[in-house]
Enzyme design. Sequence first.
Site, PDB file in Angstrom:
ATOM      1  N   LYS A  80      19.164  -1.165  68.592  1.00 15.40           N
ATOM      2  CA  LYS A  80      18.261  -1.396  69.728  1.00 15.40           C
ATOM      3  C   LYS A  80      17.746  -2.832  69.740  1.00 15.40           C
ATOM      4  CE  LYS A  80      15.769   2.615  69.288  1.00 15.40           C
ATOM      5  NZ  LYS A  80      14.630   3.513  69.565  1.00 15.40           N
ATOM      6  N   GLU A  97      11.844   6.873  69.545  1.00  8.82           N
ATOM      7  CA  GLU A  97      10.753   5.906  69.587  1.00  8.82           C
ATOM      8  C   GLU A  97      10.861   5.178  70.927  1.00  8.82           C
ATOM      9  OE1 GLU A  97      10.591   2.968  66.416  1.00  8.82           O
ATOM     10  OE2 GLU A  97       8.766   2.109  67.278  1.00  8.82           O
ATOM     11  N   ARG A 128      25.778   9.507  62.030  1.00  8.66           N
ATOM     12  CA  ARG A 128      25.481   8.747  63.248  1.00  8.66           C
ATOM     13  C   ARG A 128      26.758   8.510  64.028  1.00  8.66           C
ATOM     14  NH1 ARG A 128      20.690   5.919  62.715  1.00  8.66           N
ATOM     15  NH2 ARG A 128      21.034   4.624  64.527  1.00  8.66           N
TER      16      ARG A 128
HETATM   17  P1  ATP Z   1      15.252   2.497  65.375  1.00  9.00           P
HETATM   18  O1  ATP Z   1      16.000   1.567  64.511  1.00  9.00           O
HETATM   19  O2  ATP Z   1      14.425   1.817  66.421  1.00  9.00           O
HETATM   20  O3  ATP Z   1      14.541   3.626  64.664  1.00  9.00           O
HETATM   21  P2  ATP Z   1      16.971   4.558  66.323  1.00  9.00           P
HETATM   22  O4  ATP Z   1      18.291   4.313  66.970  1.00  9.00           O
HETATM   23  O5  ATP Z   1      16.883   5.351  65.090  1.00  9.00           O
HETATM   24  O6  ATP Z   1      16.401   3.139  66.199  1.00  9.00           O
HETATM   25  P3  ATP Z   1      15.104   6.405  67.521  1.00  9.00           P
HETATM   26  O7  ATP Z   1      14.414   6.296  68.820  1.00  9.00           O
HETATM   27  O8  ATP Z   1      14.276   6.526  66.302  1.00  9.00           O
HETATM   28  O9  ATP Z   1      16.044   5.162  67.428  1.00  9.00           O
HETATM   29  O10 ATP Z   1      16.154   7.568  67.593  1.00  9.00           O
HETATM   30  C1  ATP Z   1      15.844   8.874  68.023  1.00  9.00           C
HETATM   31  C2  ATP Z   1      16.792   9.857  67.416  1.00  9.00           C
HETATM   32  O11 ATP Z   1      18.128   9.540  67.752  1.00  9.00           O
HETATM   33  C3  ATP Z   1      16.702   9.853  65.888  1.00  9.00           C
HETATM   34  O12 ATP Z   1      16.579  11.190  65.458  1.00  9.00           O
HETATM   35  C4  ATP Z   1      17.996   9.253  65.442  1.00  9.00           C
HETATM   36  O13 ATP Z   1      18.442   9.850  64.266  1.00  9.00           O
HETATM   37  C5  ATP Z   1      18.946   9.538  66.612  1.00  9.00           C
HETATM   38  N1  ATP Z   1      19.951   8.484  66.693  1.00  9.00           N
HETATM   39  C6  ATP Z   1      19.732   7.161  66.842  1.00  9.00           C
HETATM   40  N2  ATP Z   1      20.888   6.468  66.813  1.00  9.00           N
HETATM   41  C7  ATP Z   1      21.880   7.381  66.638  1.00  9.00           C
HETATM   42  C8  ATP Z   1      23.305   7.297  66.537  1.00  9.00           C
HETATM   43  N3  ATP Z   1      23.945   6.137  66.582  1.00  9.00           N
HETATM   44  N4  ATP Z   1      23.992   8.448  66.366  1.00  9.00           N
HETATM   45  C9  ATP Z   1      23.353   9.624  66.332  1.00  9.00           C
HETATM   46  N5  ATP Z   1      22.027   9.771  66.424  1.00  9.00           N
HETATM   47  C10 ATP Z   1      21.281   8.667  66.582  1.00  9.00           C
END
Ligand code: ATP
Length: 572
Positions: free
Chosen positions: A283, A43, A273
């Site tokens: 974020k 996002e 994660r």
């Molecule tokens: P939000 O809370 O804004 O959704 P987010 O960290 O999930 O935050 P995204 O931009 O939706 O942000 O993340 C993009 C991709 O990265 C998603 O598929 C998510 O699963 C993956 N991702 C985000 N944080 C992690 C993490 N700490 N470890 C592994 N993958 C992650």
Amino acid sequence: MAEINEITPNEEKKVLNFVQQIVADDLAAGKNGGRLNTRFPPEPNGYLHIGHAKAICMDFGVAEMMGGTCNLRFDDTNPQKEDTEYEQSIMRDIRWLGYDWGDRLYYASDYFPKLYDFAIRLIKEGKAYVDDQTSEQIAQQKGTPTQPGINSPYRDRSIEENLDLFQRMNAGEFEEGSHVLRAKIDMASDNMHFRDPIMYRIIKKPHWRTGDKWKVYPMYDFAHGQSDYFEGVTHSICTLEFVPHRPLYDYFVRELAGDSAKDYCPRQIEFNRLNLTYTLMSKRKLLQLVKENLVSGWDDPRMPTLCGLRRRGYTPQSIKNFIDTIGYTKYEALNDISLLEHAIRDDLNKNANRVCAVINPVKVVITNYPEDKVEMMEMDNNPEQDGAGTHSMPFCREIYIERDDFMEEPPKKFFRMTPGKEVRLKGAYIVMCTGCTKDAQGNITEIQCTYDPDTLSGTEGSTRKVKGTLHWVSARHSQDAEVRLYDRLFAVENPSAESETDFRQLLNPESLKVVTNAKIEPYLAQVAKAEDKFQFQRIGYFCVDPDSTEGHLVFNRTIGLKDSWAKEQKKG
Ligand code: ATP
Ligand code: MG
């Protein structure tokens, strides 16, 4: 068809992780006509962090490994927080990691018309309705995992009324929060996500790509699965929190595609994660640190963002090696940040040239060395790398050493400079300390030594053993530099777990110390360019900051030579 034996010989020996194994099995079984297409779906509401790198390495990595492709799709379904600044930084950071989406750049917002049409169809089929309740009321009726929810009083509206209201929602007739469109599924479902999930809400802020064309925006859960489907994604790899969402994504794709969903439906696979000690990955909180100037920006070298790590001196390879080390599992874990630090230390040990810099200088006068004489000493660039060569460093009567490397009254086992004892100056001579001069406050202002001319490094005399070797720079030839000594951003091991305390109270007050009068050898002053990495002998690894200008170099400490935190923990 993509075959696993397309893997390069080097990778062949590698054991597949469980996600790669599932993908390999699907390919071997000829699913999706042998096609492999993954996606990375950020996002654009913040900068990428090391957690995202774990997802990127999986999504792009498995496609690369098995002859597939990986899409970059911006999940831009919420105009309130998204911006092209984030979009640009995300693309830069993915490329920096060494991955490329080619011409497969997509935006969920490109599917808004298709998603809207699909929503209209669901309304016409009696499978969606407009709810006039507030989000609080809807949440109250949701029930609990053990208790069924309560039907909304608007659940049985006529199709005509629902169509009319939804179209008026999108025409801007209603205020934000006054109406939502919900899927009519099952308020008693065991899976909470099936209890009439919200599909659309009203947002009146213009979208950074579609302007003010839309007043209703799809929820992530109504956009994600179908976006995968529209793009022909075969394996939709994501993190564990999406496990309970998976049946809903499958439900919407079945509703969308009907019978053909039997032949093709994106397969979601979840992994754990990345969570790191002494780090926050939210974020929202990272944005708060930036907005409140608690760090210098998204690329502050203390931030876990990829641009922060880059500025700190991390290399893409070190990040990939770290992610390989921790692996992918089905269980949430908290990984030790020292593993990440180990990965960069290991990489820079092999690849960074050695130079001399004195961070906290004190002057040493070599009293028996001629005033005007200058000798060029040959210094190894990198003993860990064949053919890395040497550079020369001037030696003269006055040099700087680290203040810490001298003690007038040392404890036992102090093998550095102290009156009456000998030490070697790295790459130069053995010197004997003869005394020191102090100011009125007792601070040492100068140290005196004599040198032994028969002990030049690389000559016969140099075989004589002394216990300590010190780094140094010539006082006359060295240049001043700014050195930013970074440390971990948080002082506690698991800041996310301290829910009672404001996370800003958990910041490490010692996370940055700035030294403005470090002394660097002339060779370094000459060659250093932004993002170059060096080992400062006996101190650690440093990276040239982009703030550097002609005549004013700035170095960021990437990491010390040894894990000082491990030592402190042992001491207790
Ligand atoms: P939000 O809370 O804004 O959704 P987010 O960290 O999930 O935050 P995204 O931009 O939706 O942000 O993340 C993009 C991709 O990265 C998603 O598929 C998510 O699963 C993956 N991702 C985000 N944080 C992690 C993490 N700490 N470890 C592994 N993958 C992650
Ligand atoms: Mg997300």
